[in-house]
Design an enzyme around this catalytic site. Sequence first.
Site, PDB file in Angstrom:
ATOM      1  N   ASP A   8       0.950  -1.022   0.037  1.00 54.98           N
ATOM      2  CA  ASP A   8       0.114   0.003   0.073  1.00 54.98           C
ATOM      3  C   ASP A   8       1.031   1.252   0.075  1.00 54.98           C
ATOM      4  O   ASP A   8       2.247   0.968  -0.102  1.00 54.98           O
ATOM      5  CB  ASP A   8      -0.847  -0.140   1.191  1.00 54.98           C
ATOM      6  CG  ASP A   8      -2.205   0.768   0.852  1.00 54.98           C
ATOM      7  OD1 ASP A   8      -2.460   1.414  -0.002  1.00 54.98           O
ATOM      8  OD2 ASP A   8      -3.116   0.556   1.930  1.00 54.98           O
ATOM      9  N   GLU A  10       0.128   4.683   1.827  1.00 54.44           N
ATOM     10  CA  GLU A  10       0.106   5.562   2.865  1.00 54.44           C
ATOM     11  C   GLU A  10       1.080   5.292   4.100  1.00 54.44           C
ATOM     12  O   GLU A  10       1.617   6.244   4.780  1.00 54.44           O
ATOM     13  CB  GLU A  10      -1.235   5.511   3.555  1.00 54.44           C
ATOM     14  CG  GLU A  10      -2.368   6.408   2.611  1.00 54.44           C
ATOM     15  CD  GLU A  10      -3.180   5.327   1.621  1.00 54.44           C
ATOM     16  OE1 GLU A  10      -3.955   5.634   1.126  1.00 54.44           O
ATOM     17  OE2 GLU A  10      -2.581   4.237   1.549  1.00 54.44           O
ATOM     18  N   HIS A  61      -2.612  -0.103  -3.835  1.00 52.17           N
ATOM     19  CA  HIS A  61      -3.045   1.151  -3.409  1.00 52.17           C
ATOM     20  C   HIS A  61      -4.237   1.769  -4.361  1.00 52.17           C
ATOM     21  O   HIS A  61      -3.641   1.610  -5.715  1.00 52.17           O
ATOM     22  CB  HIS A  61      -2.008   2.012  -3.166  1.00 52.17           C
ATOM     23  CG  HIS A  61      -2.140   3.506  -2.958  1.00 52.17           C
ATOM     24  ND1 HIS A  61      -2.977   3.883  -1.613  1.00 52.17           N
ATOM     25  CD2 HIS A  61      -2.276   4.608  -3.793  1.00 52.17           C
ATOM     26  CE1 HIS A  61      -3.192   5.201  -1.920  1.00 52.17           C
ATOM     27  NE2 HIS A  61      -2.679   5.714  -3.124  1.00 52.17           N
ATOM     28  N   HIS A 105      -1.469   1.224   6.480  1.00 57.00           N
ATOM     29  CA  HIS A 105      -1.827   2.059   7.425  1.00 57.00           C
ATOM     30  C   HIS A 105      -2.939   1.666   8.552  1.00 57.00           C
ATOM     31  O   HIS A 105      -3.456   0.586   8.174  1.00 57.00           O
ATOM     32  CB  HIS A 105      -2.776   3.423   6.613  1.00 57.00           C
ATOM     33  CG  HIS A 105      -3.716   2.791   5.709  1.00 57.00           C
ATOM     34  ND1 HIS A 105      -4.944   2.593   6.175  1.00 57.00           N
ATOM     35  CD2 HIS A 105      -3.602   2.497   4.528  1.00 57.00           C
ATOM     36  CE1 HIS A 105      -5.662   2.310   5.128  1.00 57.00           C
ATOM     37  NE2 HIS A 105      -5.091   2.170   4.163  1.00 57.00           N
ATOM     38  N   HIS A 117      -7.569   5.075   7.226  1.00 53.58           N
ATOM     39  CA  HIS A 117      -8.880   4.963   6.658  1.00 53.58           C
ATOM     40  C   HIS A 117      -9.107   3.410   6.735  1.00 53.58           C
ATOM     41  O   HIS A 117      -8.384   2.629   6.573  1.00 53.58           O
ATOM     42  CB  HIS A 117      -9.142   5.447   5.487  1.00 53.58           C
ATOM     43  CG  HIS A 117      -8.143   5.211   4.457  1.00 53.58           C
ATOM     44  ND1 HIS A 117      -6.825   5.323   4.048  1.00 53.58           N
ATOM     45  CD2 HIS A 117      -8.311   4.166   3.236  1.00 53.58           C
ATOM     46  CE1 HIS A 117      -6.055   4.897   3.166  1.00 53.58           C
ATOM     47  NE2 HIS A 117      -7.103   4.186   2.562  1.00 53.58           N
ATOM     48  N   GLU A 135      -7.964  -2.539   6.962  1.00 48.08           N
ATOM     49  CA  GLU A 135      -7.299  -3.113   6.127  1.00 48.08           C
ATOM     50  C   GLU A 135      -6.455  -4.171   6.479  1.00 48.08           C
ATOM     51  O   GLU A 135      -6.134  -5.379   5.906  1.00 48.08           O
ATOM     52  CB  GLU A 135      -6.733  -2.516   4.859  1.00 48.08           C
ATOM     53  CG  GLU A 135      -7.774  -1.394   4.057  1.00 48.08           C
ATOM     54  CD  GLU A 135      -7.091  -0.198   3.519  1.00 48.08           C
ATOM     55  OE1 GLU A 135      -5.934  -0.594   2.970  1.00 48.08           O
ATOM     56  OE2 GLU A 135      -7.871   0.573   3.363  1.00 48.08           O
TER      57      GLU A 135
END
Length: 275
Positions: A8, A10, A61, A105, A117, A135
């Site tokens: 990902d 972030e 992502h 994240h 998020h 996630e």
Amino acid sequence: MKALISVDMEGISGIVHPTETNPDRYDYERGRALMTAEANSAIAGVLDAEPTAEVWVIDAHGPFRNMLPEQLDRRARLVRGKPRPLGMLGGLDERTDAVLLVGYHARAGRGPAVLAHTMNDGILDVRVAGRSMGEIGLNAAMAGHLDVPVVLLSGDDSACAEARELVPSVVTVAVKQALGQGAAVALHPEEARERLRRAAAEAITLRAQILPLRLAGPLEVEVDLAAPFMVDLAALVPGVARGEGGRTVTFSATDFAEAYRLVLLLAQLATVQPG
């Protein structure tokens, strides 16, 4: 062995703002270069520990088309593009021996945490059997459904703590300390990559000692959506019902794979614009 590295954006060192993670923003090219470099460090670490390993790298992502293929370590296979089976874990199967989560994240609602998020801004929370999962948890449990352990996670300190709460023996690499949703104290990218390479090798070496996250079915799932019209759309899906309040939908799943697929569908519905 087969190792799957889901990457990902972030949680990459140095990244703190949406201008660095969104394709239509001015600093995105720097973000995708940083993301590719950390993926390469994880690949190198896996192959340091297991030189004959089959390594799959999953672009996980946003549009799933972020990493620069020509700059990725040629010893790995790259999974990119969407839609695809299992989303952020595209390529996961019964042959997989270990999953590594790079650049991840924290879940929505957790903080301080950089760019926290769950899936997208349309989802406020996902609860599986009453437990809030972002996630990290959703992907760890999906891997666990196939008896595959998540052996490593890198991201900010909040993401690392979230991973250890779910998988206590997971190897973590905190590449930055979160100061808030858009601020952090970050390691230099080269230092972060060196730590990540060492940690990936350690995680692969220890993989037999790290237990998969298994959630036995049947499972009750609740999803809080950001807007009432999203609930209206979600309620059209067979098996999905309105929950209490105006933002929640619920469904029952026979196992975690079914729950995971339906959460992915709800996440896509949550991106639809009204009318």
